[in-house]
Scaffold this motif. Sequence first.
Motif, mmCIF file in Angstrom:
data_model
loop_
_atom_site.group_PDB
_atom_site.id
_atom_site.type_symbol
_atom_site.label_atom_id
_atom_site.label_comp_id
_atom_site.label_asym_id
_atom_site.label_seq_id
_atom_site.Cartn_x
_atom_site.Cartn_y
_atom_site.Cartn_z
ATOM 1 N N GLY A 1 4.186 17.249 55.747
ATOM 2 C CA GLY A 1 5.074 16.100 55.836
ATOM 3 C C GLY A 1 6.209 16.327 56.818
ATOM 4 O O GLY A 1 6.557 15.441 57.616
ATOM 5 N N ARG B 1 5.389 7.208 58.785
ATOM 6 C CA ARG B 1 4.543 6.584 57.755
ATOM 7 C C ARG B 1 3.545 7.586 57.185
ATOM 8 O O ARG B 1 3.164 7.497 56.018
ATOM 9 C CB ARG B 1 3.803 5.386 58.350
ATOM 10 C CG ARG B 1 4.703 4.200 58.689
ATOM 11 C CD ARG B 1 3.887 3.013 59.152
ATOM 12 N NE ARG B 1 4.737 1.860 59.444
ATOM 13 C CZ ARG B 1 4.296 0.688 59.880
ATOM 14 N NH1 ARG B 1 2.980 0.501 60.045
ATOM 15 N NH2 ARG B 1 5.138 -0.293 60.123
ATOM 16 N N GLU C 1 5.741 10.247 54.794
ATOM 17 C CA GLU C 1 6.300 9.845 53.504
ATOM 18 C C GLU C 1 5.390 10.146 52.317
ATOM 19 O O GLU C 1 5.821 10.792 51.351
ATOM 20 C CB GLU C 1 6.673 8.361 53.532
ATOM 21 C CG GLU C 1 7.360 7.905 52.261
ATOM 22 C CD GLU C 1 7.820 6.453 52.357
ATOM 23 O OE1 GLU C 1 8.389 5.967 51.359
ATOM 24 O OE2 GLU C 1 7.605 5.817 53.404
ATOM 25 N N PRO C 2 4.109 9.726 52.325
ATOM 26 C CA PRO C 2 3.266 10.029 51.158
ATOM 27 C C PRO C 2 3.025 11.523 50.963
ATOM 28 O O PRO C 2 2.878 11.988 49.820
ATOM 29 C CB PRO C 2 1.954 9.291 51.466
ATOM 30 C CG PRO C 2 1.961 9.069 52.938
ATOM 31 C CD PRO C 2 3.392 8.910 53.325
ATOM 32 N N LEU D 1 5.212 13.948 51.602
ATOM 33 C CA LEU D 1 6.420 14.479 50.981
ATOM 34 C C LEU D 1 6.548 14.015 49.534
ATOM 35 O O LEU D 1 7.006 14.767 48.663
ATOM 36 C CB LEU D 1 7.645 14.064 51.791
ATOM 37 C CG LEU D 1 7.726 14.679 53.201
ATOM 38 C CD1 LEU D 1 8.835 14.039 54.014
ATOM 39 C CD2 LEU D 1 7.940 16.182 53.102
ATOM 40 N N GLN D 2 6.125 12.780 49.259
ATOM 41 C CA GLN D 2 6.166 12.285 47.880
ATOM 42 C C GLN D 2 5.216 13.081 46.983
ATOM 43 O O GLN D 2 5.561 13.420 45.849
ATOM 44 C CB GLN D 2 5.818 10.792 47.851
ATOM 45 C CG GLN D 2 6.923 9.892 48.391
ATOM 46 C CD GLN D 2 6.520 8.432 48.427
ATOM 47 O OE1 GLN D 2 5.320 8.114 48.392
ATOM 48 N NE2 GLN D 2 7.498 7.532 48.504
ATOM 49 N N ARG D 3 4.012 13.354 47.494
ATOM 50 C CA ARG D 3 3.052 14.159 46.720
ATOM 51 C C ARG D 3 3.600 15.559 46.488
ATOM 52 O O ARG D 3 3.464 16.116 45.379
ATOM 53 C CB ARG D 3 1.712 14.242 47.455
ATOM 54 C CG ARG D 3 0.874 12.969 47.388
ATOM 55 C CD ARG D 3 -0.351 13.098 48.273
ATOM 56 N NE ARG D 3 -1.226 14.196 47.866
ATOM 57 C CZ ARG D 3 -2.215 14.668 48.631
ATOM 58 N NH1 ARG D 3 -2.455 14.132 49.833
ATOM 59 N NH2 ARG D 3 -2.969 15.655 48.185
ATOM 60 N N ALA E 1 6.750 16.453 46.308
ATOM 61 C CA ALA E 1 7.836 16.369 45.336
ATOM 62 C C ALA E 1 7.298 16.207 43.919
ATOM 63 O O ALA E 1 7.825 16.813 42.960
ATOM 64 C CB ALA E 1 8.752 15.203 45.700
ATOM 65 N N GLU E 2 6.253 15.414 43.762
ATOM 66 C CA GLU E 2 5.669 15.209 42.437
ATOM 67 C C GLU E 2 5.082 16.487 41.881
ATOM 68 O O GLU E 2 5.268 16.824 40.698
ATOM 69 C CB GLU E 2 4.594 14.124 42.515
ATOM 70 C CG GLU E 2 3.909 13.814 41.182
ATOM 71 C CD GLU E 2 4.889 13.332 40.128
ATOM 72 O OE1 GLU E 2 4.632 13.576 38.922
ATOM 73 O OE2 GLU E 2 5.922 12.707 40.491
ATOM 74 N N ARG F 1 7.910 18.713 40.813
ATOM 75 C CA ARG F 1 8.513 18.286 39.544
ATOM 76 C C ARG F 1 7.656 18.709 38.352
ATOM 77 O O ARG F 1 8.167 19.162 37.324
ATOM 78 C CB ARG F 1 8.704 16.758 39.541
ATOM 79 C CG ARG F 1 9.946 16.290 40.299
ATOM 80 C CD ARG F 1 10.244 14.825 40.004
ATOM 81 N NE ARG F 1 9.208 13.950 40.549
ATOM 82 C CZ ARG F 1 9.286 13.387 41.747
ATOM 83 N NH1 ARG F 1 10.316 13.637 42.540
ATOM 84 N NH2 ARG F 1 8.331 12.593 42.163
#
Length: 263
Positions: free
Chosen positions: A237, A247, A250-251, A253-255, A257-258, A261
């Motif tokens: 990312g 574009r 973003e997904p 980096l979101q994956r 981060a998830e 977590r």
Amino acid sequence: PRSTLFPYTTLFRSIAILSPTALESRLADLSDLPEGARDLPERQRTLRATFDWSYRLLDQVERRLLQSLAPFVGGARIDSAQAVASNGTAIEALASLRDKSLLRVREDADAEPRFWMLETIRAFATDRATVEGVWASAVECYAEHFSALAEQAAAGLRSADAGIWLKRLDAEYPNVRGALDHLAQSAPHRAIQMAGALSEYWLIRGYVPEAHRRFTALLAQIAPDAPVPARTLAGAGRIAFAQGATREAEPLLQRAAEIARQA
């Protein structure tokens, strides 16, 4: 050219140390040496016969080490040679192969010796490793070594020794690329982990276009639901963002981060 005649030094040394009878028996073997394709130029067939002569004078440890070093694109430091040596001891064999002109040596920026071979010798060593059935294990060991080095460097770049690790990766980058190329073809899941370990180095050194191309190709090779480490997704990312592909970034980096977590 002089550079193509260096294996003859082995022949000259043999004359100096062998008795006439012993030398005669070895010269008789020359009639059995493979000369390569008959349509090759005479110079190439003569050079191949010279390589075969030098190779026959090596002991088993030296032959195996020469084959183990064949995958190395940018030469090998002593620790790398030790890592891929079949018997775990390489220093004496390295010195012997250097004395026989099959390896050359230069110093890295940190004064560590790096042993390397001319491309003609490397091609010959690759051929012998293939014929003797050890090429697959040699290139796998090579890839495993530099994959582990990338992991060590990833931690090192976050430490007080970051400058040392930057220089080490700079010196090894041809080999790092070679290892990554091999894993991309044979084990994409391992290649993408190695790419994740290299992401910080790629960003620091500005290798963003290459890194983006590699991440894109590797992510396309694995199943969409395949487990990917958060570090790798975050690295991909960040590289995509640096490349301007927001574009795409973003997904990823979101994956990342998830996964972080959940951990």
